[in-house]
Design a protein around this motif. Structure first.
Motif, PDB file in Angstrom:
ATOM      1  N   GLY A  80       0.849  -1.252  -0.095  1.00 59.85           N
ATOM      2  CA  GLY A  80      -0.036   0.128  -0.057  1.00 59.85           C
ATOM      3  C   GLY A  80       0.877   1.496   0.251  1.00 59.85           C
ATOM      4  O   GLY A  80       2.103   1.002  -0.572  1.00 59.85           O
ATOM      5  N   LEU A  81       0.040   2.475   0.718  1.00 62.96           N
ATOM      6  CA  LEU A  81       0.657   3.428   0.625  1.00 62.96           C
ATOM      7  C   LEU A  81       2.417   3.544   0.926  1.00 62.96           C
ATOM      8  O   LEU A  81       3.195   4.291   0.743  1.00 62.96           O
ATOM      9  CB  LEU A  81      -0.276   4.229   1.410  1.00 62.96           C
ATOM     10  CG  LEU A  81       0.818   6.077   1.171  1.00 62.96           C
ATOM     11  CD1 LEU A  81       0.839   6.863   0.107  1.00 62.96           C
ATOM     12  CD2 LEU A  81      -0.611   7.032   1.971  1.00 62.96           C
ATOM     13  N   ARG A  82       2.081   2.704   2.584  1.00 63.63           N
ATOM     14  CA  ARG A  82       4.164   2.873   3.596  1.00 63.63           C
ATOM     15  C   ARG A  82       5.171   2.059   1.956  1.00 63.63           C
ATOM     16  O   ARG A  82       5.966   2.730   2.332  1.00 63.63           O
ATOM     17  CB  ARG A  82       3.365   1.761   4.485  1.00 63.63           C
ATOM     18  CG  ARG A  82       5.006   1.752   5.421  1.00 63.63           C
ATOM     19  CD  ARG A  82       4.454   0.561   6.182  1.00 63.63           C
ATOM     20  NE  ARG A  82       5.727   1.354   7.672  1.00 63.63           N
ATOM     21  CZ  ARG A  82       5.143   0.388   9.120  1.00 63.63           C
ATOM     22  NH1 ARG A  82       4.057  -0.210   9.398  1.00 63.63           N
ATOM     23  NH2 ARG A  82       6.608   0.264   9.335  1.00 63.63           N
ATOM     24  N   GLY A  83       4.891   0.795   1.526  1.00 65.22           N
ATOM     25  CA  GLY A  83       5.880   0.571   0.820  1.00 65.22           C
ATOM     26  C   GLY A  83       6.018   1.853  -0.229  1.00 65.22           C
ATOM     27  O   GLY A  83       7.132   1.620  -0.695  1.00 65.22           O
ATOM     28  N   LEU A  84       4.858   1.944  -1.291  1.00 66.88           N
ATOM     29  CA  LEU A  84       5.315   3.621  -1.572  1.00 66.88           C
ATOM     30  C   LEU A  84       6.483   3.946  -1.096  1.00 66.88           C
ATOM     31  O   LEU A  84       7.204   4.944  -1.876  1.00 66.88           O
ATOM     32  CB  LEU A  84       4.171   3.528  -2.050  1.00 66.88           C
ATOM     33  CG  LEU A  84       4.559   5.022  -3.054  1.00 66.88           C
ATOM     34  CD1 LEU A  84       5.071   4.129  -5.000  1.00 66.88           C
ATOM     35  CD2 LEU A  84       2.710   5.689  -3.696  1.00 66.88           C
ATOM     36  N   LEU A  85       5.669   4.529   0.159  1.00 69.38           N
ATOM     37  CA  LEU A  85       6.575   5.832   0.551  1.00 69.38           C
ATOM     38  C   LEU A  85       8.232   5.502   0.896  1.00 69.38           C
ATOM     39  O   LEU A  85       9.069   6.669   1.011  1.00 69.38           O
ATOM     40  CB  LEU A  85       6.356   6.346   1.361  1.00 69.38           C
ATOM     41  CG  LEU A  85       4.811   7.036   1.879  1.00 69.38           C
ATOM     42  CD1 LEU A  85       3.570   7.676   2.827  1.00 69.38           C
ATOM     43  CD2 LEU A  85       4.817   8.800   0.649  1.00 69.38           C
ATOM     44  N   THR A  86       8.460   3.672   0.880  1.00 68.98           N
ATOM     45  CA  THR A  86       9.226   2.907   1.643  1.00 68.98           C
ATOM     46  C   THR A  86      10.195   2.741   0.734  1.00 68.98           C
ATOM     47  O   THR A  86      11.703   3.907   0.505  1.00 68.98           O
ATOM     48  CB  THR A  86       8.773   2.064   2.290  1.00 68.98           C
ATOM     49  OG1 THR A  86       8.324   2.023   3.148  1.00 68.98           O
ATOM     50  CG2 THR A  86      11.331   1.964   3.040  1.00 68.98           C
ATOM     51  N   TRP A  87       9.400   2.863  -0.611  1.00 67.56           N
ATOM     52  CA  TRP A  87      10.611   2.688  -1.615  1.00 67.56           C
ATOM     53  C   TRP A  87      11.111   4.134  -2.427  1.00 67.56           C
ATOM     54  O   TRP A  87      11.981   4.269  -2.873  1.00 67.56           O
ATOM     55  CB  TRP A  87       9.499   2.013  -3.177  1.00 67.56           C
ATOM     56  CG  TRP A  87      10.907   1.972  -4.353  1.00 67.56           C
ATOM     57  CD1 TRP A  87      10.517   1.787  -4.253  1.00 67.56           C
ATOM     58  CD2 TRP A  87       9.350   3.011  -4.884  1.00 67.56           C
ATOM     59  NE1 TRP A  87      11.170   2.207  -6.334  1.00 67.56           N
ATOM     60  CE2 TRP A  87      10.247   2.715  -6.472  1.00 67.56           C
ATOM     61  CE3 TRP A  87       8.809   3.637  -5.376  1.00 67.56           C
ATOM     62  CZ2 TRP A  87      10.109   3.772  -7.458  1.00 67.56           C
ATOM     63  CZ3 TRP A  87       8.120   4.473  -6.204  1.00 67.56           C
ATOM     64  CH2 TRP A  87       9.461   4.538  -7.470  1.00 67.56           C
ATOM     65  N   TRP A  88       9.574   5.383  -1.975  1.00 64.53           N
ATOM     66  CA  TRP A  88       9.667   6.722  -3.380  1.00 64.53           C
ATOM     67  C   TRP A  88      10.833   7.353  -2.112  1.00 64.53           C
ATOM     68  O   TRP A  88      11.909   7.826  -2.390  1.00 64.53           O
ATOM     69  CB  TRP A  88       9.360   7.251  -2.791  1.00 64.53           C
ATOM     70  CG  TRP A  88       9.132   8.743  -3.806  1.00 64.53           C
ATOM     71  CD1 TRP A  88      10.443   8.701  -4.776  1.00 64.53           C
ATOM     72  CD2 TRP A  88       8.590  10.067  -2.825  1.00 64.53           C
ATOM     73  NE1 TRP A  88       9.624  10.638  -4.318  1.00 64.53           N
ATOM     74  CE2 TRP A  88       8.689  11.303  -3.349  1.00 64.53           C
ATOM     75  CE3 TRP A  88       8.629  10.605  -1.549  1.00 64.53           C
ATOM     76  CZ2 TRP A  88       9.149  12.238  -3.530  1.00 64.53           C
ATOM     77  CZ3 TRP A  88       7.722  11.596  -0.799  1.00 64.53           C
ATOM     78  CH2 TRP A  88       8.184  12.254  -2.163  1.00 64.53           C
ATOM     79  N   GLY A  89      11.111   6.980  -0.956  1.00 61.74           N
ATOM     80  CA  GLY A  89      12.591   7.667   0.273  1.00 61.74           C
ATOM     81  C   GLY A  89      14.197   6.896   0.171  1.00 61.74           C
ATOM     82  O   GLY A  89      14.750   7.348  -0.280  1.00 61.74           O
ATOM     83  N   HIS A  90      13.820   5.689  -0.591  1.00 62.25           N
ATOM     84  CA  HIS A  90      15.105   5.205  -1.181  1.00 62.25           C
ATOM     85  C   HIS A  90      15.050   5.741  -1.949  1.00 62.25           C
ATOM     86  O   HIS A  90      16.943   5.501  -2.249  1.00 62.25           O
ATOM     87  CB  HIS A  90      14.754   3.379  -0.291  1.00 62.25           C
ATOM     88  CG  HIS A  90      14.942   3.071   0.639  1.00 62.25           C
ATOM     89  ND1 HIS A  90      15.469   2.527   1.533  1.00 62.25           N
ATOM     90  CD2 HIS A  90      14.245   2.479   1.676  1.00 62.25           C
ATOM     91  CE1 HIS A  90      15.548   2.023   3.115  1.00 62.25           C
ATOM     92  NE2 HIS A  90      14.457   1.973   3.077  1.00 62.25           N
ATOM     93  N   SER A  91      15.081   5.718  -3.131  1.00 64.94           N
ATOM     94  CA  SER A  91      15.128   6.122  -4.022  1.00 64.94           C
ATOM     95  C   SER A  91      16.047   7.699  -4.104  1.00 64.94           C
ATOM     96  O   SER A  91      16.817   7.416  -4.827  1.00 64.94           O
ATOM     97  CB  SER A  91      14.009   5.816  -5.137  1.00 64.94           C
ATOM     98  OG  SER A  91      13.290   4.643  -5.216  1.00 64.94           O
ATOM     99  N   LEU A  92      14.692   8.228  -3.581  1.00 61.61           N
ATOM    100  CA  LEU A  92      15.715   9.380  -3.163  1.00 61.61           C
ATOM    101  C   LEU A  92      16.851   9.894  -2.841  1.00 61.61           C
ATOM    102  O   LEU A  92      17.823  10.643  -2.765  1.00 61.61           O
ATOM    103  CB  LEU A  92      14.553  11.002  -2.375  1.00 61.61           C
ATOM    104  CG  LEU A  92      13.064  11.188  -3.149  1.00 61.61           C
ATOM    105  CD1 LEU A  92      12.396  11.774  -2.154  1.00 61.61           C
ATOM    106  CD2 LEU A  92      13.633  11.891  -4.679  1.00 61.61           C
TER     107      LEU A  92
END
Length: 381
Positions: A17-29
């Motif tokens: 869900g949203l938590r996974g998306l935010l985690t992936w986005w944070g690691h990518s940044l």
């Protein structure tokens, strides 16, 4: 594996869900930041590996450059003490601890699951443990690793299972060092970790964040700055509104004064126009006085002559007061001459005092108002 499949794998491993998306986005940044800054900003980027090997346990610091061995301690360790407090520096002691066991200590099974299972992968895998392994779900630690998203949308998943007895035996040998573990991972024969955490979420130790209070302080400062900025903006708006109100009041006063002057000018112009119209609508006083002088008989004296609106008032003494009305009739400057009140004899001059009134006529044409015309009009026919 395609780029889309790699993103899906990272999302699945990070969470749903949203938590996974935010985690992936944070690691990518965070991957774009320098290593020194990334260690400060990204929590959990570094970890301390506990790697039992025979009668020893290796302590490895996982960083951006890969694992680096810090120390090696003999096993078993006392249950009541934590030797990491003695052998490691403070920064390394605060890192999350991960237990790293060989993959031969557990079981790995490849599964194909429907795409809908990605959102609840751990729950789905818990039902597959008894079908794919000889263990019950309560007797193992497990995790799922997304290997590939197939073209038909199905998930290629690897189920990683570690017997609970094996985990507890290892923790008993580690003693106090096993307390507060953040995760348990398995490594392959070539030394590469699988990248899973078979430890149940409820049993994972929380990482001590040394920057927590700094972050809270910075957040409070930022919040205070935002509040002060909004208050300053509100004060600026209020000051601008007060200035605008003052300007509007000054302009309103000025507009009232201009309107008052304009009304006064209009009243003056209208009054002058009215007086001019009144003057143009009746004969001039000079003509009236000249006509009276020509028509009044000898032995008549005027004491008062006044014009009140359209009415001519004449007061005087005359020896022929009774004949004055007939003398004044027919003049173009007035109409309906008449005596007002009774005649009174003046005891000193023996003449009659009279009051005569008449209505002024309209303004005469130029030919009629000339002296010759007036003289002609005054002569008896």
């Amino acid at each position: 594996m395609s780029a889309q499949q790699a993103r899906g794998a990272l999302l699945a491993q990070s969470g749903s869900g949203l938590r996974g998306l935010l985690t992936w986005w944070g690691h990518s940044l965070a991957a774009w930041l320098p290593a020194s800054l990334r260690r400060i900003v990204v929590a959990g980027d570094e970890r301390l590996w506990l790697q039992p090997q025979g009668d020893d346990v290796r302590l490895l610091l996982q960083g951006d450059a890969g694992p680096r061995e810090l120390a090696s301690l003999p096993l078993p360790l006392p249950a009541g003490s934590d030797p990491l407090q003695r052998v490691l520096h403070e920064r390394a002691r605060d890192l999350p601890r991960w237990l790293q066991l060989p993959d031969t200590a557990g079981l790995r099974r490849s599964l194909v699951l429907p795409a809908a299972a990605r959102e609840r992968l751990r729950e789905v895998l818990s039902f597959e443990i008894e079908r794919q392994t000889p263990f019950a779900a309560t007797d193992v630690l497990f995790a799922g690793r997304l290997l590939q998203i197939r073209d038909d949308g199905q998930l290629h998943v690897e189920l990683v299972v570690l017997p609970r007895t094996q985990f507890e035996a290892t923790c008993a040998r580690l003693g106090g060092m096993a307390q507060g573990l953040a995760g348990v991972d398995l490594i392959t024969s070539n030394g590469q970790p699988l990248g899973v955490n078979v430890l149940p979420p409820a049993s994972r130790g929380k990482q001590h964040d040394s920057w927590r209070w700094w972050n809270l302080g910075l957040a409070a400062v930022a919040l205070l700055a935002i509040v002060l900025g909004m208050a300053q903006l509100l004060d600026n708006r209020r000051a601008a509104a007060a200035t605008l109100k003052t300007q509007m009041q000054a302009r309103e006063t000025q507009a009232r004064a201009i309107s008052s002057e304009r009304q006064r000018l209009l009243d003056t112009v209208e009054g002058e126009t009215y007086l001019r119209a009144q003057r143009n609508d009746r004969p001039p006083v000079v003509e009236v006085m000249q006509a009276l002088a020509q028509r009044l008989p000898d032995g008549t004296y005027l004491e008062k002559l006044s014009i009140d609106g359209d009415q001519l008032n004449v007061i005087g003494l005359s020896s022929q007061a009774a004949a004055l009305v007939g003398k004044l009739e027919g003049a173009p400057q007035w109409t309906t001459p008449a005596l007002s009140g009774a005649l009174q004899q003046d005891p000193r001059t023996r003449m009659d005092r009279f009051t005569l009134v008449a209505q002024l006529a309209g303004k005469l044409p130029a030919a009629a108002s000339s002296p010759a015309a007036t003289s002609t009009a005054g002569e008896p026919r």
